[in-house]
Write an enzyme that holds these catalytic residues in place. Structure first.
Site, PDB file in Angstrom:
ATOM      1  N   ARG A 167       0.820  -1.228   0.000  1.00  0.00           N
ATOM      2  CA  ARG A 167       0.000   0.000   0.000  1.00  0.00           C
ATOM      3  C   ARG A 167       0.850   1.272   0.000  1.00  0.00           C
ATOM      4  O   ARG A 167       0.410   2.338   0.425  1.00  0.00           O
ATOM      5  CB  ARG A 167      -0.967   0.032   1.179  1.00  0.00           C
ATOM      6  CG  ARG A 167      -1.954  -1.095   1.151  1.00  0.00           C
ATOM      7  CD  ARG A 167      -3.245  -0.719   1.865  1.00  0.00           C
ATOM      8  NE  ARG A 167      -4.168  -1.833   1.829  1.00  0.00           N
ATOM      9  CZ  ARG A 167      -4.235  -2.759   2.776  1.00  0.00           C
ATOM     10  NH1 ARG A 167      -3.462  -2.693   3.829  1.00  0.00           N
ATOM     11  NH2 ARG A 167      -5.093  -3.729   2.659  1.00  0.00           N
ATOM     12  N   LYS A 180       2.673  11.686 -11.501  1.00  0.00           N
ATOM     13  CA  LYS A 180       1.766  10.852 -12.299  1.00  0.00           C
ATOM     14  C   LYS A 180       2.468   9.529 -12.571  1.00  0.00           C
ATOM     15  O   LYS A 180       3.574   9.520 -13.113  1.00  0.00           O
ATOM     16  CB  LYS A 180       1.419  11.522 -13.628  1.00  0.00           C
ATOM     17  CG  LYS A 180       0.336  12.574 -13.504  1.00  0.00           C
ATOM     18  CD  LYS A 180      -0.140  13.010 -14.874  1.00  0.00           C
ATOM     19  CE  LYS A 180      -1.183  14.089 -14.769  1.00  0.00           C
ATOM     20  NZ  LYS A 180      -1.567  14.638 -16.079  1.00  0.00           N
ATOM     21  N   GLU A 220       8.496  18.602 -25.259  1.00  0.00           N
ATOM     22  CA  GLU A 220       7.904  18.930 -23.949  1.00  0.00           C
ATOM     23  C   GLU A 220       8.573  20.179 -23.351  1.00  0.00           C
ATOM     24  O   GLU A 220       7.963  20.882 -22.552  1.00  0.00           O
ATOM     25  CB  GLU A 220       8.024  17.747 -22.974  1.00  0.00           C
ATOM     26  CG  GLU A 220       7.365  16.447 -23.451  1.00  0.00           C
ATOM     27  CD  GLU A 220       5.850  16.396 -23.230  1.00  0.00           C
ATOM     28  OE1 GLU A 220       5.258  17.384 -22.764  1.00  0.00           O
ATOM     29  OE2 GLU A 220       5.264  15.339 -23.547  1.00  0.00           O
ATOM     30  N   LYS A 278       7.093  23.206 -14.247  1.00  0.00           N
ATOM     31  CA  LYS A 278       6.217  22.087 -13.875  1.00  0.00           C
ATOM     32  C   LYS A 278       5.989  22.055 -12.361  1.00  0.00           C
ATOM     33  O   LYS A 278       4.867  21.815 -11.900  1.00  0.00           O
ATOM     34  CB  LYS A 278       6.791  20.759 -14.363  1.00  0.00           C
ATOM     35  CG  LYS A 278       5.889  19.610 -14.005  1.00  0.00           C
ATOM     36  CD  LYS A 278       5.865  18.480 -14.968  1.00  0.00           C
ATOM     37  CE  LYS A 278       4.756  17.507 -14.587  1.00  0.00           C
ATOM     38  NZ  LYS A 278       4.738  16.311 -15.384  1.00  0.00           N
ATOM     39  N   GLU A 335      -4.708  17.665 -10.909  1.00  0.00           N
ATOM     40  CA  GLU A 335      -5.270  18.109 -12.185  1.00  0.00           C
ATOM     41  C   GLU A 335      -6.765  18.407 -12.114  1.00  0.00           C
ATOM     42  O   GLU A 335      -7.558  17.922 -12.908  1.00  0.00           O
ATOM     43  CB  GLU A 335      -4.979  17.068 -13.277  1.00  0.00           C
ATOM     44  CG  GLU A 335      -5.078  17.671 -14.676  1.00  0.00           C
ATOM     45  CD  GLU A 335      -4.529  16.752 -15.748  1.00  0.00           C
ATOM     46  OE1 GLU A 335      -3.337  16.417 -15.689  1.00  0.00           O
ATOM     47  OE2 GLU A 335      -5.301  16.388 -16.639  1.00  0.00           O
ATOM     48  N   ARG A 351      -3.295  22.240 -13.871  1.00  0.00           N
ATOM     49  CA  ARG A 351      -2.351  21.221 -14.355  1.00  0.00           C
ATOM     50  C   ARG A 351      -2.685  20.750 -15.770  1.00  0.00           C
ATOM     51  O   ARG A 351      -1.804  20.323 -16.511  1.00  0.00           O
ATOM     52  CB  ARG A 351      -2.299  20.026 -13.388  1.00  0.00           C
ATOM     53  CG  ARG A 351      -1.264  19.002 -13.799  1.00  0.00           C
ATOM     54  CD  ARG A 351      -0.922  18.008 -12.705  1.00  0.00           C
ATOM     55  NE  ARG A 351       0.099  17.085 -13.162  1.00  0.00           N
ATOM     56  CZ  ARG A 351       0.809  16.310 -12.383  1.00  0.00           C
ATOM     57  NH1 ARG A 351       0.634  16.354 -11.071  1.00  0.00           N
ATOM     58  NH2 ARG A 351       1.725  15.496 -12.876  1.00  0.00           N
ATOM     59  N   ASN A 395      -1.010  19.612 -20.620  1.00  0.00           N
ATOM     60  CA  ASN A 395      -1.405  18.712 -21.702  1.00  0.00           C
ATOM     61  C   ASN A 395      -1.520  19.433 -23.041  1.00  0.00           C
ATOM     62  O   ASN A 395      -2.129  18.916 -23.976  1.00  0.00           O
ATOM     63  CB  ASN A 395      -2.735  18.034 -21.356  1.00  0.00           C
ATOM     64  CG  ASN A 395      -2.599  17.155 -20.133  1.00  0.00           C
ATOM     65  OD1 ASN A 395      -1.652  16.390 -20.018  1.00  0.00           O
ATOM     66  ND2 ASN A 395      -3.520  17.290 -19.197  1.00  0.00           N
ATOM     67  N   HIS A 453      -1.492  17.525 -26.267  1.00  0.00           N
ATOM     68  CA  HIS A 453      -1.664  16.106 -25.939  1.00  0.00           C
ATOM     69  C   HIS A 453      -3.013  15.536 -26.367  1.00  0.00           C
ATOM     70  O   HIS A 453      -3.125  14.339 -26.590  1.00  0.00           O
ATOM     71  CB  HIS A 453      -1.461  15.869 -24.435  1.00  0.00           C
ATOM     72  CG  HIS A 453      -0.017  15.969 -24.010  1.00  0.00           C
ATOM     73  ND1 HIS A 453       0.739  17.111 -24.172  1.00  0.00           N
ATOM     74  CD2 HIS A 453       0.821  15.062 -23.442  1.00  0.00           C
ATOM     75  CE1 HIS A 453       1.959  16.902 -23.708  1.00  0.00           C
ATOM     76  NE2 HIS A 453       2.039  15.665 -23.262  1.00  0.00           N
ATOM     77  N   HIS A 480      -2.312  12.419 -28.426  1.00  0.00           N
ATOM     78  CA  HIS A 480      -2.697  11.055 -28.019  1.00  0.00           C
ATOM     79  C   HIS A 480      -3.468  10.346 -29.130  1.00  0.00           C
ATOM     80  O   HIS A 480      -3.321   9.136 -29.327  1.00  0.00           O
ATOM     81  CB  HIS A 480      -3.540  11.087 -26.738  1.00  0.00           C
ATOM     82  CG  HIS A 480      -2.706  11.284 -25.497  1.00  0.00           C
ATOM     83  ND1 HIS A 480      -3.207  11.837 -24.346  1.00  0.00           N
ATOM     84  CD2 HIS A 480      -1.412  11.000 -25.227  1.00  0.00           C
ATOM     85  CE1 HIS A 480      -2.246  11.888 -23.421  1.00  0.00           C
ATOM     86  NE2 HIS A 480      -1.153  11.383 -23.940  1.00  0.00           N
ATOM     87  N   HIS A 529       6.104   9.615 -28.319  1.00  0.00           N
ATOM     88  CA  HIS A 529       5.170  10.508 -27.622  1.00  0.00           C
ATOM     89  C   HIS A 529       5.483  11.986 -27.925  1.00  0.00           C
ATOM     90  O   HIS A 529       4.598  12.754 -28.304  1.00  0.00           O
ATOM     91  CB  HIS A 529       5.233  10.230 -26.114  1.00  0.00           C
ATOM     92  CG  HIS A 529       4.415  11.186 -25.309  1.00  0.00           C
ATOM     93  ND1 HIS A 529       3.033  11.202 -25.346  1.00  0.00           N
ATOM     94  CD2 HIS A 529       4.778  12.191 -24.466  1.00  0.00           C
ATOM     95  CE1 HIS A 529       2.591  12.173 -24.557  1.00  0.00           C
ATOM     96  NE2 HIS A 529       3.625  12.774 -24.015  1.00  0.00           N
TER      97      HIS A 529
HETATM   98  N1  GLY Z   1       2.565  15.398 -18.293  1.00  0.00           N
HETATM   99  C1  GLY Z   1       1.506  16.145 -17.780  1.00  0.00           C
HETATM  100  C2  GLY Z   1       1.426  16.169 -16.291  1.00  0.00           C
HETATM  101  O1  GLY Z   1       2.289  15.656 -15.624  1.00  0.00           O
HETATM  102  O2  GLY Z   1       0.491  16.705 -15.753  1.00  0.00           O
END
Ligand code: GLY
Length: 375
Positions: free
Chosen positions: A126, A148, A190, A232, A242, A246, A250, A253, A257, A271
């Site tokens: 956990r 993430k 990025e 970031k 997010e 946040r 994207n 993206h 995607h 990517h």
């Molecule tokens: N790559 C986008 C984020 O980490 O929110």
């Protein structure tokens, strides 16, 4: 804080705050940064077959030199490793090592290793601590920072995962020297993103310095990684999960995607390559909706072109692609809410914003035109 050629910045998340340390040669002296954040002197380094020959031995030697017990696991390289099967195997292998809650996992590698190891750390017993040692530009400026983590499913990328913050990120910019140019450029997409979101000065700096940093200028690389991580870290500190800001990260993206899904994640389109095209699409949509000037949209595409990243579909084999298929991929995006797509659009360079109020007809018109112009 700055000391010599090492920069340290903090992701401010209360008692889960952590440092990002950036500089050349950090892996060889990793113990000095890692030892202080360990609950107990025991780590498991998880890496892949491409990264292990370069960086596993020096990282292990540094930690063992500081009296830390180190075990290692080397996984196959590539996107396939971010799978349920590898996740299960990794959990079983770690449990066989009879770990305790104080054992720390160290992710040594690119985004695939970072995301898989982070998710494993979040899940096993956990939750056990983990540290990111990103070795690609993409992972240094994006995926290793912000918590993430996750794996891919047959329904799409990163659809199973967790927000789970590392205890430390150690970005050794020297590792970029062993990265192939295609991967470096893909990661660079990025970097550009941060300039386009809210830092027009950084975008201007990139227009002047991108070629040198791609060609190997270490100071410029460090500056680009530092500026990207700082951008970031600011966003993540404000909106870790997010629920708002946040989503700006994207940019490019939503379209990107869809392109990755259509090309099948098999390496046809990396990517970051999908993100550069997706960003050019986001700016083109912004121009069509008269949100931003044609000049800013053209300047964005011109920058991608100048450094060798695509800003259109021309180099792709789009046989069999249709607007319906691309729309269908986009509708599976994690950010769909009440059936509405989320787009990051821009009022200009450095003026990105999040919106759900885009008419599907406008998106379809853009896709029709891009597909028409692709051959
Ligand atoms: N790559 C986008 C984020 O980490 O929110």
């Amino acid at each position: 804080m700055k000391a010599g050629d090492i920069d340290t910045l903090c992701v401010q998340l209360g008692d889960r705050s952590y440092d990002i340390v950036i500089g050349a040669g950090l892996i060889e002296s990793a113990a000095s940064k890692i030892a202080p954040v360990l609950a107990r002197p025991r780590c498991i380094i998880i890496t892949d077959e491409n990264v292990a020959p370069h960086y596993l031995a020096p990282l292990k030697a540094s930690l063992e030199g500081a009296g830390i017990k180190v075990e290692t696991i080397t996984l196959p390289a590539g996107e396939q490793t971010k799978s349920f099967a590898q996740f299960q195997k990794l959990c079983e292998t770690i449990l066989e090592m009879r770990i305790e809650r104080s054992t720390t996992l160290i992710a040594l590698g690119g985004g695939v290793i970072g995301d898989l190891v982070g998710y494993t750390a979040a899940s096993i017993l956990r939750g056990i601590p983990f540290i990111q040692v990103p070795t690609t530009l993409l992972s240094q400026v994006d995926s290793s920072v912000g918590g993430k983590t996750g794996i891919n499913t047959k329904h799409g990328k990163n659809l199973v995962g967790a927000f789970y913050q590392p205890k430390l990120v150690l970005a050794d910019t020297q590792t970029l020297n062993t990265l192939d140019r295609r991967q470096l450029l893909a990661g660079y997409a990025e970097v550009v993103k941060y300039g386009l979101i809210d830092s027009p000065d950084f975008f201007e700096w990139l227009e002047v310095n991108a070629q040198a940093l791609i060609d190997g200028d270490m100071d410029k690389r460090r500056h680009a990684v530092l500026t990207s991580c700082a951008a970031k870290a600011r966003v993540v500190a404000e909106d870790e999960r997010e629920s708002g800001k946040r989503a700006l990260l994207n940019l490019g993206h939503t379209f990107g995607h869809a392109l990755e899904a259509e090309t099948g994640y098999g390496g046809t389109l990396l990517h970051g390559e999908a993100v550069s095209i997706g960003t050019a699409m986001a700016f083109d949509l912004s121009r069509r909706l008269e949100l931003c000037s044609g000049q800013d949209s053209a300047r964005t595409a011109a920058h991608f072109d100048a450094i060798g990243l695509a800003s259109d579909f021309k180099a792709l084999n789009t046989d069999g692609w249709t607007t319906d298929k691309l729309m269908d991929h986009m509708s599976r995006d994690k950010k769909v809410e009440d059936g509405k797509l989320t787009f990051i659009l821009a009022r200009g360079i450095g003026q990105a914003y999040v919106t759900r109020d885009i008419d599907t007809a406008d998106v379809r018109a853009l896709l029709n035109d891009w597909l028409k112009n692709s051959s």
